[in-house]
Scaffold this motif. Sequence first.
Motif, PDB file in Angstrom:
ATOM      1  N   SER A   9     -30.315  22.705  14.931  1.00  0.00           N
ATOM      2  CA  SER A   9     -30.186  23.425  13.667  1.00  0.00           C
ATOM      3  C   SER A   9     -28.730  23.769  13.405  1.00  0.00           C
ATOM      4  CB  SER A   9     -31.041  24.685  13.667  1.00  0.00           C
ATOM      5  OG  SER A   9     -30.540  25.631  14.577  1.00  0.00           O
ATOM      6  N   ARG A  10     -28.413  23.946  12.135  1.00  0.00           N
ATOM      7  CA  ARG A  10     -27.054  24.271  11.717  1.00  0.00           C
ATOM      8  C   ARG A  10     -27.111  25.458  10.765  1.00  0.00           C
ATOM      9  NH1 ARG A  10     -23.364  19.325  11.684  1.00  0.00           N
ATOM     10  NH2 ARG A  10     -22.066  20.828  10.653  1.00  0.00           N
ATOM     11  N   ALA A  11     -25.954  26.031  10.511  1.00  0.00           N
ATOM     12  CA  ALA A  11     -25.865  27.121   9.544  1.00  0.00           C
ATOM     13  C   ALA A  11     -26.301  26.607   8.174  1.00  0.00           C
ATOM     14  CB  ALA A  11     -24.436  27.642   9.487  1.00  0.00           C
ATOM     15  N   PRO A  12     -26.942  27.474   7.375  1.00  0.00           N
ATOM     16  CA  PRO A  12     -27.318  27.059   6.020  1.00  0.00           C
ATOM     17  C   PRO A  12     -26.091  26.635   5.215  1.00  0.00           C
ATOM     18  CG  PRO A  12     -28.387  29.119   6.606  1.00  0.00           C
ATOM     19  CD  PRO A  12     -27.390  28.824   7.682  1.00  0.00           C
ATOM     20  N   SER A  13     -26.302  25.804   4.202  1.00  0.00           N
ATOM     21  CA  SER A  13     -25.198  25.355   3.360  1.00  0.00           C
ATOM     22  C   SER A  13     -24.626  26.536   2.575  1.00  0.00           C
ATOM     23  CB  SER A  13     -25.669  24.266   2.402  1.00  0.00           C
ATOM     24  OG  SER A  13     -26.608  24.813   1.493  1.00  0.00           O
ATOM     25  N   LEU A  14     -23.415  26.372   2.073  1.00  0.00           N
ATOM     26  CA  LEU A  14     -22.749  27.450   1.343  1.00  0.00           C
ATOM     27  C   LEU A  14     -23.526  27.928   0.124  1.00  0.00           C
ATOM     28  CD1 LEU A  14     -19.013  26.353   1.441  1.00  0.00           C
ATOM     29  CD2 LEU A  14     -20.019  28.384   2.468  1.00  0.00           C
ATOM     30  N   ASP A  15     -24.266  27.038  -0.527  1.00  0.00           N
ATOM     31  CA  ASP A  15     -24.997  27.430  -1.735  1.00  0.00           C
ATOM     32  C   ASP A  15     -26.436  27.888  -1.448  1.00  0.00           C
ATOM     33  OD1 ASP A  15     -26.027  24.977  -1.045  1.00  0.00           O
ATOM     34  OD2 ASP A  15     -25.679  24.025  -2.988  1.00  0.00           O
ATOM     35  N   ILE A  40      -8.209  33.953  14.013  1.00  0.00           N
ATOM     36  CA  ILE A  40      -9.616  33.730  14.321  1.00  0.00           C
ATOM     37  C   ILE A  40      -9.767  33.676  15.844  1.00  0.00           C
ATOM     38  CG2 ILE A  40     -11.547  32.103  14.132  1.00  0.00           C
ATOM     39  CD1 ILE A  40     -10.356  31.315  11.367  1.00  0.00           C
ATOM     40  N   GLN A  41     -10.615  34.551  16.381  1.00  0.00           N
ATOM     41  CA  GLN A  41     -10.853  34.573  17.824  1.00  0.00           C
ATOM     42  C   GLN A  41     -11.854  33.503  18.226  1.00  0.00           C
ATOM     43  OE1 GLN A  41      -9.455  36.762  20.355  1.00  0.00           O
ATOM     44  NE2 GLN A  41      -8.004  36.688  18.672  1.00  0.00           N
ATOM     45  N   ASN A  42     -12.869  33.327  17.395  1.00  0.00           N
ATOM     46  CA  ASN A  42     -13.830  32.258  17.622  1.00  0.00           C
ATOM     47  C   ASN A  42     -14.627  32.028  16.347  1.00  0.00           C
ATOM     48  OD1 ASN A  42     -15.304  34.721  17.945  1.00  0.00           O
ATOM     49  ND2 ASN A  42     -16.954  33.589  18.893  1.00  0.00           N
ATOM     50  N   TYR A  43     -15.207  30.842  16.226  1.00  0.00           N
ATOM     51  CA  TYR A  43     -16.077  30.510  15.109  1.00  0.00           C
ATOM     52  C   TYR A  43     -17.211  29.655  15.638  1.00  0.00           C
ATOM     53  CZ  TYR A  43     -17.924  28.812  10.726  1.00  0.00           C
ATOM     54  OH  TYR A  43     -18.773  28.517   9.692  1.00  0.00           O
ATOM     55  N   ASN A  44     -18.428  30.094  15.414  1.00  0.00           N
ATOM     56  CA  ASN A  44     -19.607  29.361  15.837  1.00  0.00           C
ATOM     57  C   ASN A  44     -20.080  28.522  14.646  1.00  0.00           C
ATOM     58  OD1 ASN A  44     -22.323  28.620  16.342  1.00  0.00           O
ATOM     59  ND2 ASN A  44     -22.470  30.219  17.891  1.00  0.00           N
ATOM     60  N   TRP A  45     -19.671  27.272  14.593  1.00  0.00           N
ATOM     61  CA  TRP A  45     -19.991  26.412  13.453  1.00  0.00           C
ATOM     62  C   TRP A  45     -21.489  26.188  13.319  1.00  0.00           C
ATOM     63  CZ3 TRP A  45     -22.676  22.030  14.448  1.00  0.00           C
ATOM     64  CH2 TRP A  45     -22.648  21.556  15.762  1.00  0.00           C
ATOM     65  N   GLN A  46     -22.206  26.203  14.438  1.00  0.00           N
ATOM     66  CA  GLN A  46     -23.642  25.934  14.398  1.00  0.00           C
ATOM     67  C   GLN A  46     -24.394  27.025  13.641  1.00  0.00           C
ATOM     68  OE1 GLN A  46     -25.429  25.300  18.223  1.00  0.00           O
ATOM     69  NE2 GLN A  46     -27.338  24.569  17.343  1.00  0.00           N
ATOM     70  N   PHE A  47     -23.950  28.271  13.793  1.00  0.00           N
ATOM     71  CA  PHE A  47     -24.643  29.384  13.141  1.00  0.00           C
ATOM     72  C   PHE A  47     -23.868  29.970  11.970  1.00  0.00           C
ATOM     73  CE2 PHE A  47     -26.333  29.304  17.501  1.00  0.00           C
ATOM     74  CZ  PHE A  47     -27.649  28.998  17.191  1.00  0.00           C
ATOM     75  N   GLY A  48     -22.617  29.546  11.792  1.00  0.00           N
ATOM     76  CA  GLY A  48     -21.860  29.933  10.611  1.00  0.00           C
ATOM     77  C   GLY A  48     -21.276  31.326  10.629  1.00  0.00           C
ATOM     78  N   TRP A  49     -20.770  31.789  11.777  1.00  0.00           N
ATOM     79  CA  TRP A  49     -20.124  33.102  11.852  1.00  0.00           C
ATOM     80  C   TRP A  49     -19.032  33.091  12.911  1.00  0.00           C
ATOM     81  CZ3 TRP A  49     -20.403  35.063  16.701  1.00  0.00           C
ATOM     82  CH2 TRP A  49     -21.471  34.664  17.508  1.00  0.00           C
ATOM     83  N   GLY A  50     -18.167  34.096  12.832  1.00  0.00           N
ATOM     84  CA  GLY A  50     -17.080  34.195  13.800  1.00  0.00           C
ATOM     85  C   GLY A  50     -16.445  35.568  13.769  1.00  0.00           C
ATOM     86  N   PHE A  51     -15.327  35.711  14.488  1.00  0.00           N
ATOM     87  CA  PHE A  51     -14.604  36.976  14.565  1.00  0.00           C
ATOM     88  C   PHE A  51     -13.118  36.747  14.355  1.00  0.00           C
ATOM     89  CE2 PHE A  51     -18.430  37.907  17.006  1.00  0.00           C
ATOM     90  CZ  PHE A  51     -18.789  39.141  16.491  1.00  0.00           C
ATOM     91  N   ILE A  52     -12.488  37.725  13.707  1.00  0.00           N
ATOM     92  CA  ILE A  52     -11.050  37.718  13.464  1.00  0.00           C
ATOM     93  C   ILE A  52     -10.434  38.934  14.137  1.00  0.00           C
ATOM     94  CG2 ILE A  52      -9.244  38.011  11.703  1.00  0.00           C
ATOM     95  CD1 ILE A  52     -11.136  36.563   9.762  1.00  0.00           C
ATOM     96  N   MET A  53      -9.298  38.726  14.803  1.00  0.00           N
ATOM     97  CA  MET A  53      -8.516  39.833  15.348  1.00  0.00           C
ATOM     98  C   MET A  53      -7.373  40.091  14.370  1.00  0.00           C
ATOM     99  SD  MET A  53      -7.728  42.202  17.390  1.00  0.00           S
ATOM    100  CE  MET A  53      -8.761  41.986  18.812  1.00  0.00           C
ATOM    101  N   PRO A  54      -7.361  41.268  13.724  1.00  0.00           N
ATOM    102  CA  PRO A  54      -6.254  41.584  12.822  1.00  0.00           C
ATOM    103  C   PRO A  54      -4.931  41.649  13.593  1.00  0.00           C
ATOM    104  CG  PRO A  54      -8.070  43.154  12.575  1.00  0.00           C
ATOM    105  CD  PRO A  54      -8.361  42.329  13.785  1.00  0.00           C
ATOM    106  N   ASP A  55      -3.840  41.203  12.963  1.00  0.00           N
ATOM    107  CA  ASP A  55      -2.522  41.287  13.595  1.00  0.00           C
ATOM    108  C   ASP A  55      -2.140  42.751  13.838  1.00  0.00           C
ATOM    109  OD1 ASP A  55      -2.313  38.540  13.554  1.00  0.00           O
ATOM    110  OD2 ASP A  55      -0.848  38.475  11.916  1.00  0.00           O
ATOM    111  N   ASN A  56      -2.480  43.618  12.884  1.00  0.00           N
ATOM    112  CA  ASN A  56      -2.156  45.043  12.973  1.00  0.00           C
ATOM    113  C   ASN A  56      -3.395  45.874  12.663  1.00  0.00           C
ATOM    114  OD1 ASN A  56       0.805  44.801  13.404  1.00  0.00           O
ATOM    115  ND2 ASN A  56       0.715  43.854  11.370  1.00  0.00           N
ATOM    116  N   PRO A  57      -4.296  46.059  13.635  1.00  0.00           N
ATOM    117  CA  PRO A  57      -5.542  46.787  13.381  1.00  0.00           C
ATOM    118  C   PRO A  57      -5.323  48.192  12.830  1.00  0.00           C
ATOM    119  CG  PRO A  57      -5.593  45.755  15.546  1.00  0.00           C
ATOM    120  CD  PRO A  57      -4.209  45.583  15.015  1.00  0.00           C
ATOM    121  N   GLU A  58      -4.206  48.812  13.174  1.00  0.00           N
ATOM    122  CA  GLU A  58      -3.945  50.169  12.698  1.00  0.00           C
ATOM    123  C   GLU A  58      -3.726  50.223  11.186  1.00  0.00           C
ATOM    124  OE1 GLU A  58      -0.142  48.207  13.813  1.00  0.00           O
ATOM    125  OE2 GLU A  58      -2.007  48.503  14.906  1.00  0.00           O
TER     126      GLU A  58
END
Length: 131
Positions: A9-15, A40-58
């Motif tokens: 299975s893959r992530a649903p299409s954008l539409d 981008i820390q990681n992206y799971n293409w199969q499920f269509g989600w990921g995480f971003i680390m901000p350069d300056n979280p503060e």
Amino acid sequence: GKGKGRKGSRAPSLDSDFWTIKLDAENRGELGPETYKGVIQNYNWQFGWGFIMPDNPEELPQQAKDRLRESMEAAVAEGKEWTDENLLYFRKPDVNHTEGFKLGKDVACTFCVYVDDKGAGAYEVSMPTGE
């Protein structure tokens, strides 16, 4: 067995209505037009989600920092492992799929911030411009 029948299975299409239904159910509130930089820390293409680390979280809006902290505390209380409270979640439709923008580990990006029932996340995830 593992996978519960989702083999291949893959992530649903954008539409797909799937994304609209999820968005409506989580009461997303965008925190203004300000753009932030991150990686981008990681992206799971199969499920269509990921995480971003901000350069300056503060520099993130206080409301987003509060929601990130609350999410981390709730996860730890449930016995879940938490790697970094500053990671922002994003989904496939939160990304500007411009030509040449490849989602993957350690890819620089810009983004806007939202809060919802689950915490805080990123939208308008884009390739940095002018760099």
